[in-house]
Design an enzyme around this catalytic site. Structure first.
Site, PDB file in Angstrom:
ATOM      1  N   LYS A 185      37.974  45.024  58.958  1.00 56.54           N
ATOM      2  CA  LYS A 185      36.847  44.722  58.061  1.00 56.54           C
ATOM      3  C   LYS A 185      36.851  43.236  57.723  1.00 56.54           C
ATOM      4  CE  LYS A 185      36.056  44.432  53.730  1.00 56.54           C
ATOM      5  NZ  LYS A 185      35.024  43.373  53.716  1.00 56.54           N
ATOM      6  N   GLY A 238      44.545  37.719  51.809  1.00 59.36           N
ATOM      7  CA  GLY A 238      43.578  37.473  50.749  1.00 59.36           C
ATOM      8  C   GLY A 238      44.291  37.171  49.451  1.00 59.36           C
ATOM      9  N   SER A 239      43.634  37.501  48.343  1.00 65.94           N
ATOM     10  CA  SER A 239      44.195  37.141  47.041  1.00 65.94           C
ATOM     11  C   SER A 239      45.394  38.017  46.694  1.00 65.94           C
ATOM     12  CB  SER A 239      43.126  37.276  45.960  1.00 65.94           C
ATOM     13  OG  SER A 239      42.720  38.620  45.865  1.00 65.94           O
ATOM     14  N   THR A 240      46.273  37.464  45.880  1.00 65.32           N
ATOM     15  CA  THR A 240      47.457  38.200  45.461  1.00 65.32           C
ATOM     16  C   THR A 240      47.039  39.446  44.674  1.00 65.32           C
ATOM     17  OG1 THR A 240      48.761  36.198  45.472  1.00 65.32           O
ATOM     18  CG2 THR A 240      49.590  37.975  44.103  1.00 65.32           C
ATOM     19  N   GLU A 241      46.007  39.300  43.866  1.00 62.04           N
ATOM     20  CA  GLU A 241      45.552  40.428  43.039  1.00 62.04           C
ATOM     21  C   GLU A 241      45.102  41.611  43.915  1.00 62.04           C
ATOM     22  OE1 GLU A 241      42.353  39.129  40.598  1.00 62.04           O
ATOM     23  OE2 GLU A 241      42.096  41.136  39.753  1.00 62.04           O
ATOM     24  N   GLY A 243      45.813  42.068  47.039  1.00 66.56           N
ATOM     25  CA  GLY A 243      46.991  42.493  47.810  1.00 66.56           C
ATOM     26  C   GLY A 243      47.843  43.491  47.031  1.00 66.56           C
ATOM     27  N   GLU A 260      49.616  38.876  53.377  1.00 70.23           N
ATOM     28  CA  GLU A 260      49.703  37.417  53.365  1.00 70.23           C
ATOM     29  C   GLU A 260      48.770  36.949  52.267  1.00 70.23           C
ATOM     30  OE1 GLU A 260      48.842  33.949  53.634  1.00 70.23           O
ATOM     31  OE2 GLU A 260      48.283  34.088  55.761  1.00 70.23           O
ATOM     32  N   CYS A 294      45.357  29.337  52.028  1.00 64.56           N
ATOM     33  CA  CYS A 294      46.565  29.806  51.347  1.00 64.56           C
ATOM     34  C   CYS A 294      47.702  28.807  51.504  1.00 64.56           C
ATOM     35  CB  CYS A 294      46.979  31.156  51.917  1.00 64.56           C
ATOM     36  SG  CYS A 294      47.098  31.144  53.708  1.00 64.56           S
ATOM     37  N   GLU A 395      46.296  29.428  42.107  1.00 65.21           N
ATOM     38  CA  GLU A 395      45.695  29.037  43.380  1.00 65.21           C
ATOM     39  C   GLU A 395      44.212  28.730  43.137  1.00 65.21           C
ATOM     40  OE1 GLU A 395      45.082  32.033  46.559  1.00 65.21           O
ATOM     41  OE2 GLU A 395      46.035  30.569  47.867  1.00 65.21           O
TER      42      GLU A 395
HETATM   43  P1  NDP Z   1      39.896  39.022  48.092  1.00 64.73           P
HETATM   44  O1  NDP Z   1      41.355  39.082  48.233  1.00 64.73           O
HETATM   45  O2  NDP Z   1      39.290  39.943  47.085  1.00 64.73           O
HETATM   46  O3  NDP Z   1      39.176  39.314  49.499  1.00 64.73           O
HETATM   47  C1  NDP Z   1      39.805  39.233  50.764  1.00 64.73           C
HETATM   48  C2  NDP Z   1      39.341  40.394  51.639  1.00 64.73           C
HETATM   49  O4  NDP Z   1      39.669  41.623  51.023  1.00 64.73           O
HETATM   50  C3  NDP Z   1      37.838  40.451  51.883  1.00 64.73           C
HETATM   51  O5  NDP Z   1      37.603  40.998  53.184  1.00 64.73           O
HETATM   52  C4  NDP Z   1      37.375  41.437  50.838  1.00 64.73           C
HETATM   53  O6  NDP Z   1      36.123  42.031  51.146  1.00 64.73           O
HETATM   54  C5  NDP Z   1      38.507  42.449  50.894  1.00 64.73           C
HETATM   55  N1  NDP Z   1      38.703  43.271  49.691  1.00 64.73           N
HETATM   56  C6  NDP Z   1      38.408  42.966  48.408  1.00 64.73           C
HETATM   57  N2  NDP Z   1      38.793  43.969  47.599  1.00 64.73           N
HETATM   58  C7  NDP Z   1      39.333  44.935  48.380  1.00 64.73           C
HETATM   59  C8  NDP Z   1      39.922  46.221  48.133  1.00 64.73           C
HETATM   60  N3  NDP Z   1      40.037  46.700  46.910  1.00 64.73           N
HETATM   61  N4  NDP Z   1      40.373  46.934  49.174  1.00 64.73           N
HETATM   62  C9  NDP Z   1      40.298  46.450  50.433  1.00 64.73           C
HETATM   63  N5  NDP Z   1      39.743  45.250  50.733  1.00 64.73           N
HETATM   64  C10 NDP Z   1      39.282  44.495  49.725  1.00 64.73           C
HETATM   65  O7  NDP Z   1      39.520  37.516  47.790  1.00 64.73           O
HETATM   66  P2  NDP Z   1      38.127  36.898  47.268  1.00 64.73           P
HETATM   67  O8  NDP Z   1      37.195  36.795  48.403  1.00 64.73           O
HETATM   68  O9  NDP Z   1      37.658  37.615  46.056  1.00 64.73           O
HETATM   69  O10 NDP Z   1      38.605  35.421  46.857  1.00 64.73           O
HETATM   70  C11 NDP Z   1      39.197  35.194  45.599  1.00 64.73           C
HETATM   71  C12 NDP Z   1      40.437  34.344  45.727  1.00 64.73           C
HETATM   72  O11 NDP Z   1      41.382  34.972  46.591  1.00 64.73           O
HETATM   73  C13 NDP Z   1      40.256  32.968  46.339  1.00 64.73           C
HETATM   74  O12 NDP Z   1      39.779  32.036  45.436  1.00 64.73           O
HETATM   75  C14 NDP Z   1      41.649  32.665  46.786  1.00 64.73           C
HETATM   76  O13 NDP Z   1      42.423  32.208  45.706  1.00 64.73           O
HETATM   77  C15 NDP Z   1      42.177  34.008  47.241  1.00 64.73           C
HETATM   78  N6  NDP Z   1      42.081  34.178  48.711  1.00 64.73           N
HETATM   79  C16 NDP Z   1      43.196  33.912  49.445  1.00 64.73           C
HETATM   80  C17 NDP Z   1      43.137  33.988  50.813  1.00 64.73           C
HETATM   81  C18 NDP Z   1      44.339  33.678  51.645  1.00 64.73           C
HETATM   82  O14 NDP Z   1      44.196  33.239  52.782  1.00 64.73           O
HETATM   83  N7  NDP Z   1      45.534  33.955  51.169  1.00 64.73           N
HETATM   84  C19 NDP Z   1      41.892  34.310  51.521  1.00 64.73           C
HETATM   85  C20 NDP Z   1      40.781  34.635  50.658  1.00 64.73           C
HETATM   86  C21 NDP Z   1      40.898  34.534  49.293  1.00 64.73           C
HETATM   87  P3  NDP Z   1      34.729  41.376  50.651  1.00 64.73           P
HETATM   88  O15 NDP Z   1      34.965  39.912  50.512  1.00 64.73           O
HETATM   89  O16 NDP Z   1      33.799  41.718  51.747  1.00 64.73           O
HETATM   90  O17 NDP Z   1      34.384  42.045  49.375  1.00 64.73           O
END
Ligand code: NDP
Length: 492
Positions: A185, A238-241, A243, A260, A294, A395
């Site tokens: 996804k 993605g985000s730590t939260e 994750g 990650e 990240c 971050e």
């Molecule tokens: P998220 O961690 O929420 O999103 C990353 C991915 O996870 C997207 O594909 C998102 O889908 C998906 N996702 C969101 N919630 C869920 C869930 N409950 N279950 C499964 N998949 C989910 O990050 P955000 O886009 O909200 O960005 C916010 C912050 O996160 C950034 O400012 C940054 O600090 C951090 N981040 C870190 C990354 C890294 O490389 N470590 C990458 C991206 C963000 P969708 O976006 O389609 O809703």
């Protein structure tokens, strides 16, 4: 893009998602728009998959995993398919890079580097597919004991928006090399290049149902996918939260996770370093991809002895950075991925000023008329930052650098480690002994000495502390996409 009279109109392309080898709109009548962050214009419209669509994709992936066409395919042939995907991507190199820039915003040369990285990753794992092997274990002459490395089964891949193609490839390629079937996804903001991968995979002979791409929100499609009881492994960047939420969900079905997550990475400059290169790289470490990384060098730790002159040069060079749309070859800093992300970053800038940090440069959106429709931000540097301030410990994921000062190596190490994260670190010194000491003392999964933002498909990448669990890339990554069966045969 097409011209109608004097007006330029952007054609909005309709896409579908990809399940069981077919392009489909699924069961949902909802769609979402994909925008060009440099202009705010809609460039694509995509179906928003609902829960039923995810259930179907998981069922399809399970059947494809068990089907002889995939399950019994010789590993060498699996590898050749990955090589062919790489080859198709190479043939369409410029087009894929442009698509990444139009969708994500990053400067075209960065997109080209990402496409090149993705090609290398498919090639690396294509070559590795027939080298994923077990071991024989000496126990006693009457027993033959060995391990088999088996694919996990159906793996779920949640992809972020900062490196939509490269980070998708990073996990898809090893998972396919190991013989899994996949549901990926992409982030709603940036699905376009991953859909291209599906197209190339099909043309390369990947059996239907082995790679499925579901487009939709994290809240519905993502959540449904990671909580599905028939998923055997989850990879999330993605985000730590988010994750942490995924890990909690996965715990219910004891599903392994590879996470990650975020970073607040120290880039430590010692006085004996090549300062000219260190300045350039400090700039590159934070302003590449508009800081949406990240592994960004978001905390610059400067030794007292060089503090003033280093900062003066960095400020000068930062103010020369060319901001503009990513498709312009001259652009060094593209837009942020979305208006929301820019707002989030502006919120951090406000809090930095309120908390007493000193804004050295930037801090706002550029006011050039040509840039007002896009989500641009000026490259920003704060000095006098403390690790207790939000801008010093959270971050930001934007082009915002927090500068710290230190006067001893011990102080640098404690500043570097005073964070919930531990993903990446840069160390700049020509003293190898000192570098070695810092490598040992810094709590980070990846350390670069006299360098920054270096990662290859063959080098493991993962974090300490809240930056994640497990390793992407490198042969070590295969541990996440396979399981070990321990076999003992009585040969008496
Ligand atoms: P998220 O961690 O929420 O999103 C990353 C991915 O996870 C997207 O594909 C998102 O889908 C998906 N996702 C969101 N919630 C869920 C869930 N409950 N279950 C499964 N998949 C989910 O990050 P955000 O886009 O909200 O960005 C916010 C912050 O996160 C950034 O400012 C940054 O600090 C951090 N981040 C870190 C990354 C890294 O490389 N470590 C990458 C991206 C963000 P969708 O976006 O389609 O809703």
């Amino acid at each position: 893009m097409s011209r109608q009279g004097a007006q330029v109109t952007v054609q909005v392309q309709a896409y579908n998602f990809f399940v069981n080898g077919k392009w489909t709109a699924g069961t949902s009548s909802e769609t979402f728009d994909v925008r060009n962050p440099a202009t705010g214009e809609t460039i694509g419209r995509i179906p928003r998959a609902g829960k039923e669509d995810v259930y179907e994709a998981v069922e399809v992936a399970r059947k494809a995993f068990e089907a002889p066409a995939w399950h019994e395919m010789e590993p060498t042939k699996r590898g050749k398919i990955l090589m062919q995907i790489a080859s198709l991507m190479r043939q369409n190199f410029d087009e894929v890079a442009k698509l990444e820039t139009l969708n994500q915003g990053k400067p075209i040369r960065e997109s080209k580097a990402d496409v090149a990285w993705a090609i290398r990753a498919f090639e690396y794992w294509g070559g590795a597919a027939d080298k994923i092997q077990g071991e024989t274990i000496p126990v006693t002459p009457s027993r033959l004991t060995y391990t088999l490395r088996e694919p996990l089964g159906v793996t779920a891949h949640i992809i972020p928006w900062n490196y939509p193609l490269a980070l998708a490839t990073r996990s898809l390629a090893p998972a396919l090399a190991a013989g899994n079937s996949i549901i990926a996804k992409p982030a709603e903001l940036t699905p376009l290049t991953l859909l291209r991968v599906a197209e190339y995979a099909q043309k390369s002979g990947l059996p239907d149902g082995v790679l499925n791409i579901i487009t939709g929100s994290g809240a519905v499609a993502g959540r449904t996918l990671v909580s599905h009881s028939d998923i055997d492994g989850i990879t999330f960047t993605g985000s730590t939260e988010t994750g942490k939420q995924i890990m909690e969900t996965a715990a219910k079905s004891v599903t392994p996770v590879l996470l990650e997550l975020g970073g607040k990475n120290p880039n430590i400059i010692l006085p004996d370093a090549d300062l000219q290169r260190a300045v350039q790289m400090a700039k590159y470490a934070i302003f590449t991809n508009a800081g949406q990384m990240c592994w960004a060098g978001s905390r610059l730790l400067l030794h007292d002895e060089i503090y003033d002159r280093f900062l003066a040069e960095l400020k000068k060079q930062t103010e020369l950075i060319k901001i503009g749309p990513g498709v312009d070859e001259r652009t060094e800093l593209g837009p942020m991925v979305s208006e929301d992300q820019r707002e989030r970053v502006l919120g951090y800038i406000k809090s930095g000023t309120e908390d007493g940090a000193r804004l050295l440069t930037g801090g706002q959106a550029p006011d050039e008329p040509a840039l007002t429709k896009g989500y641009f931000m000026k490259p920003t540097i704060f000095t006098d930052v403390k690790t207790t301030m939000k801008i010093g410990c959270e971050e930001i994921f934007g082009p915002v650098l927090a500068v710290f000062r230190f006067s001893s190596v011990d102080e640098a190490v404690s500043l570097a480690n005073e964070t919930q994260f531990g993903l990446y670190a840069g160390v700049w010194t020509n003293n190898l002994k000192l570098a070695q000491q810092l490598i040992r003392q810094i709590q980070a999964g990846v350390v670069a000495v006299n360098d920054y933002l270096v990662a290859y498909p063959q080098t493991p990448f993962g974090g300490y502390k809240d930056s994640g669990i497990g390793y992407e890339s490198g042969l070590q990554a295969i541990g996440h996409y396979t399981r070990i069966k321990s076999v003992t045969v009585n040969i008496t």
